[in-house]
Design a protein around this motif. Structure first.
Motif, PDB file in Angstrom:
ATOM      1  N   ARG A 183       2.486   1.875  -3.374  1.00 57.32           N
ATOM      2  CA  ARG A 183       1.527   2.363  -4.359  1.00 57.32           C
ATOM      3  C   ARG A 183       1.150   3.824  -4.135  1.00 57.32           C
ATOM      4  O   ARG A 183       0.484   4.428  -4.974  1.00 57.32           O
ATOM      5  CB  ARG A 183       0.279   1.474  -4.345  1.00 57.32           C
TER       6      ARG A 183
ATOM      7  N   PHE B 256      -4.340   4.487 -10.482  1.00 57.15           N
ATOM      8  CA  PHE B 256      -3.757   4.067  -9.212  1.00 57.15           C
ATOM      9  C   PHE B 256      -4.521   2.875  -8.659  1.00 57.15           C
ATOM     10  O   PHE B 256      -5.740   2.866  -8.618  1.00 57.15           O
ATOM     11  CB  PHE B 256      -3.780   5.203  -8.177  1.00 57.15           C
ATOM     12  N   TRP B 257      -3.775   1.845  -8.222  1.00 57.10           N
ATOM     13  CA  TRP B 257      -4.385   0.649  -7.642  1.00 57.10           C
ATOM     14  C   TRP B 257      -5.087   1.056  -6.358  1.00 57.10           C
ATOM     15  O   TRP B 257      -4.514   1.663  -5.471  1.00 57.10           O
ATOM     16  CB  TRP B 257      -3.298  -0.371  -7.349  1.00 57.10           C
ATOM     17  N   SER B 258      -6.348   0.697  -6.268  1.00 53.66           N
ATOM     18  CA  SER B 258      -7.102   1.049  -5.068  1.00 53.66           C
ATOM     19  C   SER B 258      -8.261   0.091  -4.901  1.00 53.66           C
ATOM     20  O   SER B 258      -8.863  -0.354  -5.879  1.00 53.66           O
ATOM     21  CB  SER B 258      -7.631   2.481  -5.160  1.00 53.66           C
TER      22      SER B 258
ATOM     23  N   THR C 106       0.835  -1.203   0.000  1.00 57.36           N
ATOM     24  CA  THR C 106       0.000   0.000   0.000  1.00 57.36           C
ATOM     25  C   THR C 106       0.869   1.253   0.000  1.00 57.36           C
ATOM     26  O   THR C 106       0.593   2.221  -0.724  1.00 57.36           O
ATOM     27  CB  THR C 106      -0.928   0.016   1.222  1.00 57.36           C
TER      28      THR C 106
ATOM     29  N   ARG D 278       2.598  -4.612 -14.262  1.00 58.42           N
ATOM     30  CA  ARG D 278       1.336  -4.693 -13.521  1.00 58.42           C
ATOM     31  C   ARG D 278       0.926  -6.146 -13.365  1.00 58.42           C
ATOM     32  O   ARG D 278       1.333  -7.017 -14.126  1.00 58.42           O
ATOM     33  CB  ARG D 278       0.235  -3.916 -14.237  1.00 58.42           C
TER      34      ARG D 278
ATOM     35  N   TYR E 145       5.007   3.898  -8.269  1.00 54.04           N
ATOM     36  CA  TYR E 145       3.894   3.122  -8.807  1.00 54.04           C
ATOM     37  C   TYR E 145       3.436   3.621 -10.172  1.00 54.04           C
ATOM     38  O   TYR E 145       3.308   2.826 -11.110  1.00 54.04           O
ATOM     39  CB  TYR E 145       2.735   3.093  -7.816  1.00 54.04           C
TER      40      TYR E 145
END
Length: 531
Positions: free
Chosen positions: A318, A381-383, A315, A332, A323
């Motif tokens: 990122r 963005f990875w979320s 986390t 990815r 990231y």
């Protein structure tokens, strides 16, 4: 005139005292702030390693650059600027977008990063900070660090108090499980949670998606589908704690609030009576590692495919500038990689076994196509943001959610059919397979507003069960509340006679998990629609 001035050296250069500490404090602030802001979703101990790495890296960079430049105060400024860009890139980019919003909707990330680096180089090249600047910056950074540090100290004290009191380890309903005694041919149990997977009627109504092909595939393998199943809570942690304690959670956590309450719930889930009873009966227990700490079951006998970096560390990474650079470079991986469905984890276990697979699907991030191709998540963005945290009640974001959800659901459907088909086809012992969503989707859900949430969508999860002897399918009520799931399983296979709890659904606040509101049946029956 000082000795440094007479010798022509910059003030502070080569002097043994007065090492500037503010870059170390800025480095420490990042992991401390992230942990203090995570609302109790992560173990406090997970902050130790990234905290040490960040501080030591800042120390090494400041000392090394100080030797190279011959001025440790100037080196400290360079390092501090680099840390701010590294850790606060997303915040700085939003600020830049705000400044240029009159001219361009969104400045591409590469240009924003180039601008930040250019500004930092210019400041670092022109500035000549001295010892006084370092002292002031250190005091300011220390004050900044004090706030998240105090929050974490308080939380740590609350966790220790709960542990000393035995909190989270027993509940009033545990006695029924303790009465179970070994006997008979115990079935292997595979428990699969598909996070955020809605019932078929909800998928048709709110997503325009017909899920009959998937459900027909399950039924052809002998599954029974509870087409009226309901979730006990609107959030994952509470629902799964309710499922594995077979209770309504009343009284769990006492008067605790916020992160302290989530810590108590996580402790209760880790010491749940279902898994504890199965272990006592001689089951080998195992779980697949997951990038979501509240349901990460590393207390079981085996944690399969254990991640090298903790979820907190991932986390944190990122949140950094690394990231978006990695995404730009094409690096990815889907939150549920295709190999998850292909690996025969059950073959590694000795029967009787309990295998828990909790998958972030079709829950955000929407980072995979229906064919398994990894995608950059919507927005870049990875979320795991769900509900209004994702949609922001905006039509275009809702459409992106609907599109991404259906795409990931199709991918999940294919993977699950292959996975359970293999398990059932290769089973050499009595086997139970449970598949369910912890809650429904979040297209019309608001984590912090019951009034702006579609209760019908959120509290209507998928539930399908299979047992090689067919008994569980016959005993499964079509309108079962998930809190009763293991009451039915234990009554069917372990000789208990636990009464079923009244079906109840409870909305829980996100920022304030102590806020609970029981959802009336009329709300669950009410169809929602565009605002």
């Amino acid at each position: 005139m000082t000795g440094a001035e007479r010798s022509g050296r910059p003030a502070g250069a080569g002097e043994p005292a007065g090492f500037p500490l503010y870059p170390l404090l800025i480095a420490a602030y990042f992991p401390l702030y992230l942990m203090s802001a995570d609302l109790g979703m992560t173990n406090l101990s997970d902050v130790v390693r990234p905290l040490a790495v960040c501080v030591l890296a800042a120390l090494a960079a400041t000392a090394g650059l100080g030797l190279l430049l011959g001025d440790r105060h100037r080196a400290a400024l360079w390092v501090a600027l680099g840390l701010v860009i590294t850790f606060d890139f997303r915040l700085l980019q939003r600020m830049i977008d705000g400044v240029f919003s009159f001219w361009i909707e969104e400045l591409p990330g590469i240009y924003a990063l180039a601008g930040m680096v250019a500004a930092a180089v210019l400041i670092g090249w022109r500035a000549r900070p001295g010892a006084n600047f370092s002292r002031v910056a250190t005091v300011a950074a220390a004050v900044m660090v004090a706030f998240p540090a105090a929050t974490l100290v308080h939380r740590g004290l609350m966790v220790n108090t709960a542990s000393a009191d035995g909190g989270g380890e027993r509940g009033p309903g545990d006695a029924a499980f303790e009465a179970v005694r070994p006997g008979g041919d115990l079935p292997d149990i595979v428990h699969i949670v598909l996070d955020g997977y809605s019932r078929a009627d909800m998928l048709e109504r709110y997503y325009g998606f017909d899920n009959s092909e998937f459900l027909d595939g399950l039924r052809s393998m002998g599954f029974a589908v509870a087409d009226g199943a309901t979730s006990p809570y609107s959030q994952t942690l509470q629902t799964m704690t309710s499922v594995f304690t077979a209770s309504d959670l009343d009284g769990v956590g006492g008067e605790r609030t916020g992160a302290d309450l989530r810590d108590a719930l996580r402790a209760r889930l880790r010491h749940n009576p279902v898994m504890a009873t199965l272990e006592r009966l001689g089951y080998e227990t195992a779980a697949l590692d997951i990038r979501y700490d509240p349901v990460r079951m590393d207390q079981l006998d085996r944690l399969l495919d254990r991640h090298v970096l903790s979820n907190f560390e991932i986390t944190g990474l990122r949140q950094t500038v690394f990231y978006p650079i990695a995404l730009k470079a094409g690096l990815r991986e889907a939150s549920v990689p295709p190999e998850t469905f292909a690996k025969a984890y059950e073959r590694e276990l000795t029967g009787p076994y309990f295998l828990y697979l909790h998958l972030l699907a079709p829950h955000p991030p929407f980072d995979v196509t229906r064919t398994g191709e990894a995608l950059p998540p919507e927005g870049g963005f990875w979320s795991m943001n769900d509900g209004a945290h994702y949609t922001e009640h905006r039509p275009e974001k809702r459409e992106a959610y609907r599109r991404g959800y259906v795409e990931k659901l199709l991918y999940t459907n294919d993977g699950i059919l292959g996975l359970v088909g293999r398990i059932i086809g290769e089973a050499k012992r009595p086997t139970v397979v449970i598949i369910h969503g912890d809650h429904g989707g979040g297209l019309w859900f608001d984590h912090d507003s019951a009034e702006r949430s579609c209760m019908q969508e959120r509290f209507s999860p998928l539930l399908a069960v299979h047992a090689s002897d067919g008994r569980l399918q016959r005993d499964l009520p079509r309108d079962i509340g998930l809190a009763n799931l293991y009451r039915v399983v234990f009554n069917t296979y372990f000789g208990t006679a636990m009464p079923l709890l009244p079906a109840r659904s409870v909305f829980v606040g996100w920022k304030q998990p102590e806020f609970r509101r029981v959802v009336a049946p009329a709300e669950l029956a009410r169809t929602c629609g565009p605002e």
